[in-house]
Motif scaffolding. Structure first.
Motif, PDB file in Angstrom:
ATOM      1  N   SER A 257       0.835  -1.123  -0.170  1.00  0.00           N
ATOM      2  CA  SER A 257      -0.044  -0.037   0.056  1.00  0.00           C
ATOM      3  C   SER A 257       1.039   1.389  -0.016  1.00  0.00           C
ATOM      4  O   SER A 257       0.391   2.240  -0.579  1.00  0.00           O
ATOM      5  N   ALA A 258       1.958   1.322   0.592  1.00  0.00           N
ATOM      6  CA  ALA A 258       2.914   2.321   0.575  1.00  0.00           C
ATOM      7  C   ALA A 258       3.360   2.495  -0.803  1.00  0.00           C
ATOM      8  O   ALA A 258       3.429   3.547  -1.219  1.00  0.00           O
ATOM      9  N   LEU A 259       3.560   1.405  -1.376  1.00  0.00           N
ATOM     10  CA  LEU A 259       4.056   1.451  -2.831  1.00  0.00           C
ATOM     11  C   LEU A 259       2.901   2.088  -3.869  1.00  0.00           C
ATOM     12  O   LEU A 259       3.108   2.715  -4.683  1.00  0.00           O
ATOM     13  N   ALA A 260       1.566   1.624  -3.396  1.00  0.00           N
ATOM     14  CA  ALA A 260       0.531   2.180  -4.353  1.00  0.00           C
ATOM     15  C   ALA A 260       0.433   3.816  -4.231  1.00  0.00           C
ATOM     16  O   ALA A 260       0.187   4.669  -5.085  1.00  0.00           O
ATOM     17  N   ALA A 261       0.509   4.360  -2.982  1.00  0.00           N
ATOM     18  CA  ALA A 261       0.593   5.624  -2.544  1.00  0.00           C
ATOM     19  C   ALA A 261       1.808   6.344  -3.337  1.00  0.00           C
ATOM     20  O   ALA A 261       1.773   7.330  -3.945  1.00  0.00           O
ATOM     21  N   ARG A 262       2.929   5.562  -3.307  1.00  0.00           N
ATOM     22  CA  ARG A 262       4.150   6.372  -3.886  1.00  0.00           C
ATOM     23  C   ARG A 262       4.130   6.543  -5.551  1.00  0.00           C
ATOM     24  O   ARG A 262       4.479   7.743  -5.933  1.00  0.00           O
ATOM     25  N   VAL A 263       3.422   5.425  -6.034  1.00  0.00           N
ATOM     26  CA  VAL A 263       3.369   5.613  -7.567  1.00  0.00           C
ATOM     27  C   VAL A 263       2.065   6.451  -7.922  1.00  0.00           C
ATOM     28  O   VAL A 263       1.922   6.328  -9.243  1.00  0.00           O
ATOM     29  N   GLY A 264       1.469   6.575  -6.931  1.00  0.00           N
ATOM     30  CA  GLY A 264      -0.116   7.299  -7.462  1.00  0.00           C
ATOM     31  C   GLY A 264      -0.831   6.257  -8.096  1.00  0.00           C
ATOM     32  O   GLY A 264      -1.751   6.567  -9.237  1.00  0.00           O
ATOM     33  N   ALA A 265      -1.128   5.037  -7.428  1.00  0.00           N
ATOM     34  CA  ALA A 265      -1.988   4.030  -8.063  1.00  0.00           C
ATOM     35  C   ALA A 265      -3.379   4.294  -8.055  1.00  0.00           C
ATOM     36  O   ALA A 265      -3.815   5.288  -7.284  1.00  0.00           O
ATOM     37  N   VAL A 266      -3.980   3.725  -8.860  1.00  0.00           N
ATOM     38  CA  VAL A 266      -5.528   4.201  -8.753  1.00  0.00           C
ATOM     39  C   VAL A 266      -6.341   3.523  -7.898  1.00  0.00           C
ATOM     40  O   VAL A 266      -7.096   3.900  -7.291  1.00  0.00           O
ATOM     41  N   SER A 267      -5.719   2.223  -7.514  1.00  0.00           N
ATOM     42  CA  SER A 267      -6.285   1.421  -6.372  1.00  0.00           C
ATOM     43  C   SER A 267      -5.258   0.509  -5.646  1.00  0.00           C
ATOM     44  O   SER A 267      -4.240   0.264  -6.352  1.00  0.00           O
ATOM     45  N   ALA A 268      -5.564   0.195  -4.382  1.00  0.00           N
ATOM     46  CA  ALA A 268      -4.804  -0.818  -3.867  1.00  0.00           C
ATOM     47  C   ALA A 268      -5.861  -1.651  -3.192  1.00  0.00           C
ATOM     48  O   ALA A 268      -6.706  -1.274  -2.545  1.00  0.00           O
ATOM     49  N   ASP A 269      -5.549  -3.179  -3.375  1.00  0.00           N
ATOM     50  CA  ASP A 269      -6.534  -4.019  -3.284  1.00  0.00           C
ATOM     51  C   ASP A 269      -6.207  -5.030  -2.246  1.00  0.00           C
ATOM     52  O   ASP A 269      -4.944  -5.258  -2.079  1.00  0.00           O
ATOM     53  N   HIS A 270      -7.302  -5.436  -1.703  1.00  0.00           N
ATOM     54  CA  HIS A 270      -7.142  -6.532  -0.221  1.00  0.00           C
ATOM     55  C   HIS A 270      -6.936  -5.529   0.978  1.00  0.00           C
ATOM     56  O   HIS A 270      -7.919  -5.426   1.545  1.00  0.00           O
ATOM     57  N   LEU A 271      -5.713  -5.435   1.316  1.00  0.00           N
ATOM     58  CA  LEU A 271      -5.504  -4.511   2.248  1.00  0.00           C
ATOM     59  C   LEU A 271      -5.793  -5.069   3.928  1.00  0.00           C
ATOM     60  O   LEU A 271      -6.019  -4.166   5.061  1.00  0.00           O
ATOM     61  N   ASP A 272      -5.994  -6.427   3.869  1.00  0.00           N
ATOM     62  CA  ASP A 272      -6.400  -6.869   5.105  1.00  0.00           C
ATOM     63  C   ASP A 272      -5.540  -6.656   6.308  1.00  0.00           C
ATOM     64  O   ASP A 272      -5.646  -6.563   7.631  1.00  0.00           O
ATOM     65  N   HIS A 273      -4.151  -6.477   5.768  1.00  0.00           N
ATOM     66  CA  HIS A 273      -3.043  -6.490   6.987  1.00  0.00           C
ATOM     67  C   HIS A 273      -2.462  -4.912   6.960  1.00  0.00           C
ATOM     68  O   HIS A 273      -1.357  -4.613   7.291  1.00  0.00           O
ATOM     69  N   ALA A 274      -3.380  -4.017   6.272  1.00  0.00           N
ATOM     70  CA  ALA A 274      -2.823  -2.619   6.305  1.00  0.00           C
ATOM     71  C   ALA A 274      -2.882  -2.013   7.604  1.00  0.00           C
ATOM     72  O   ALA A 274      -3.781  -2.298   8.426  1.00  0.00           O
ATOM     73  N   THR A 275      -1.798  -1.045   7.908  1.00  0.00           N
ATOM     74  CA  THR A 275      -1.670  -0.302   9.165  1.00  0.00           C
ATOM     75  C   THR A 275      -2.452   0.806   9.027  1.00  0.00           C
ATOM     76  O   THR A 275      -2.873   1.210   7.858  1.00  0.00           O
ATOM     77  N   ASP A 276      -2.845   1.732  10.174  1.00  0.00           N
ATOM     78  CA  ASP A 276      -3.273   3.007  10.036  1.00  0.00           C
ATOM     79  C   ASP A 276      -2.624   3.876   9.212  1.00  0.00           C
ATOM     80  O   ASP A 276      -3.154   4.611   8.335  1.00  0.00           O
ATOM     81  N   GLY A 277      -1.219   3.756   9.338  1.00  0.00           N
ATOM     82  CA  GLY A 277      -0.341   4.362   8.407  1.00  0.00           C
ATOM     83  C   GLY A 277      -0.528   4.466   6.893  1.00  0.00           C
ATOM     84  O   GLY A 277      -0.492   5.238   6.208  1.00  0.00           O
ATOM     85  N   ASP A 278      -0.533   3.175   6.610  1.00  0.00           N
ATOM     86  CA  ASP A 278      -0.776   2.848   5.296  1.00  0.00           C
ATOM     87  C   ASP A 278      -2.261   3.478   4.780  1.00  0.00           C
ATOM     88  O   ASP A 278      -2.173   3.987   3.524  1.00  0.00           O
ATOM     89  N   LEU A 279      -3.199   3.344   5.478  1.00  0.00           N
ATOM     90  CA  LEU A 279      -4.492   3.846   5.117  1.00  0.00           C
ATOM     91  C   LEU A 279      -4.533   5.545   4.935  1.00  0.00           C
ATOM     92  O   LEU A 279      -5.050   5.774   3.937  1.00  0.00           O
ATOM     93  N   ARG A 280      -3.716   6.168   5.714  1.00  0.00           N
ATOM     94  CA  ARG A 280      -3.441   7.555   5.752  1.00  0.00           C
ATOM     95  C   ARG A 280      -2.594   7.802   4.455  1.00  0.00           C
ATOM     96  O   ARG A 280      -3.173   8.786   4.035  1.00  0.00           O
ATOM     97  N   GLY A 281      -1.683   7.299   4.128  1.00  0.00           N
ATOM     98  CA  GLY A 281      -0.950   7.408   3.041  1.00  0.00           C
ATOM     99  C   GLY A 281      -1.868   7.134   1.720  1.00  0.00           C
ATOM    100  O   GLY A 281      -1.624   7.897   0.814  1.00  0.00           O
ATOM    101  N   LEU A 282      -2.711   6.089   1.600  1.00  0.00           N
ATOM    102  CA  LEU A 282      -3.655   6.193   0.342  1.00  0.00           C
ATOM    103  C   LEU A 282      -4.573   7.216   0.417  1.00  0.00           C
ATOM    104  O   LEU A 282      -4.804   7.523  -0.677  1.00  0.00           O
TER     105      LEU A 282
END
Ligand SMILES: [Zn+2]
Length: 410
Positions: A257-282
């Motif tokens: 998810s950090a990668l998705a945010a960094r490259v400006g992805a249109v979506s990050a998919d699944h995210l079951d193990h994402a942290t709150d920091g990941d979600l803020r980045g998205l």
């Protein structure tokens, strides 16, 4: 295209006697319900969606009239994450997993993605298209009017392209969902040397896939492809006009998810193990979060973070992840139910995450809500209550499907 017809021309389709029209209008309380409503289209575009008393479009002798008899009408579903093009089946693996085998143990025994790659390679292109068409028809009957289809069961340059051609062939057929294609060259691991395969993908793979796909995707996961490999793919794909998607934090916290945010992805998919920091980045990067609650349920991990995504300010989509290993499911109504039951979404949030969230995850600004000017993709339900979509678990609430302003099924 008929979306630019002059105003005043008679509607080509009108749905009358709608008990509850779910517009998804973001200016009003979700999901944007209008009671005693009418929906009208001219060609593939909505010209009116509102109270019957305010109908402003002309009805002519050529207008097709659909009487909803008081039923609810909702936007057609946009299933933004599927692996629909495959041959073979993995029922044995399903039983092994039920007996306690892990995803990794199954993969080590030659099961998993690898077995689908072999079965898909063994069939003809016609067999591949026929099998995929059957699944796409089931999706349409369950209300999916737009479906994203990934490659990913090729794992050689030529086989990946064959999957994309099969998916695009379906997109030209009538009475099937509209098809959006995604090149997923980094999914399972190839039989050949992974570094050599990756160089081939970055070179001739991307060049050949770019005319066949709108997006590029990668399975960023321990045991699959790492962040550095995925980042090289997504950055190189951008130069070919392919927008990025990432399978992120599905079974472990992998950094996707950090990668998705960094490259400006249109979506990050699944995210079951994402942290709150990941979600803020998205949220900061404007990346849509695609939840796949069917796969989460089958694999038995943590619940999908629907509530946490919304609280972080991330647009949420629900999708089936339809695939032969971890979620053979064509039903978006079931995903709405699971979005409420397992991901912490309110019913109105889940209902809109299926069409409007899915459209956001595919960068499609022309659909996912029932508002004038948008594509007329709508579902006449067999019930007067939109709440029944999630409430009636495992049912198909769809009585009639309208896609691009035409009655297409079921
Ligand atoms: Zn997937």
């Amino acid at each position: 295209m008929t979306g630019d017809r002059p105003p005043g021309e008679a509607a080509t389709l009108v749905v009358v006697n709608i008990g509850q029209l779910v517009t998804g209008d973001p200016r009003v309380r979700a999901p944007g319900v209008v009671e005693d409503a009418v929906l009208a289209a001219s060609g593939d575009r909505i010209t009116y969606a509102g109270p019957a008393s305010g109908l402003e479009v002309a009805i002519g002798p050529e207008t097709i009239e659909v009487d909803a008899h008081g039923a609810a009408v909702i936007p057609g579903f946009v299933d933004a994450h599927t692996h629909l093009v495959w041959l073979g089946e993995r029922s044995e693996e399903y039983a092994l997993r039920a007996a306690g085998a892990s995803y990794e143990e199954i993969a080590e025994k030659g099961g998993g993605i690898r077995s689908t790659v072999a079965a898909t390679a063994a069939g003809t292109l016609d067999e591949l298209i026929t099998a995929t068409r059957e699944r796409a028809r089931r999706m349409l009957r369950l209300g999916t009017t737009t479906v994203e289809i990934k490659s990913g069961y090729g794992q050689s340059l030529a086989a990946e392209l064959r999957q994309l051609r099969a998916a695009r062939g379906l997109g030209t057929e009538p009475d099937l969902p509209d098809v959006v294609t995604t090149y997923l060259p980094l999914h399972g691991l190839p039989d050949s040397d992974r570094a050599v395969y990756l160089e081939g993908v970055l070179g001739e793979g991307l060049a050949a896939a770019a005319p066949l796909a709108g997006f590029v995707d990668c399975f960023c996961e321990i045991g699959a492809w790492d962040v550095a490999e995925c980042e090289r793919l997504l950055v190189a794909a951008g130069a070919h006009g392919l927008r990025a998607k990432v399978h992120a934090e599905q079974r472990t916290h992998s950094g996707g998810s950090a990668l998705a945010a960094r490259v400006g992805a249109v979506s990050a998919d699944h995210l079951d193990h994402a942290t709150d920091g990941d979600l803020r980045g998205l949220a900061a990067a404007g990346v849509t979060g695609v939840l796949l609650p069917g796969a989460s349920m089958v694999l038995g991990g943590p619940p999908p973070p629907g509530r946490r995504l919304l609280e972080a300010g991330v647009t949420v989509a629900l999708a089936t992840d339809c695939n032969p290993g971890t979620c053979w499911c064509e039903s978006m109504p079931l995903m709405v139910s699971l979005g409420v039951a397992t991901a912490g979404l309110a019913p109105a949030e889940a209902l809109l995450a299926a069409p409007a969230g899915g459209a956001a995850a595919l960068g499609l600004g022309d659909r996912g809500r029932l508002l004038p000017g948008l594509r007329c993709d709508a579902l006449v339900l067999d019930t007067s209550r939109w709440l029944d979509v999630g409430y009636h678990l495992g049912a198909n609430p769809v009585a009639q499907v309208i896609a691009a302003g035409r009655l297409v099924g079921p």
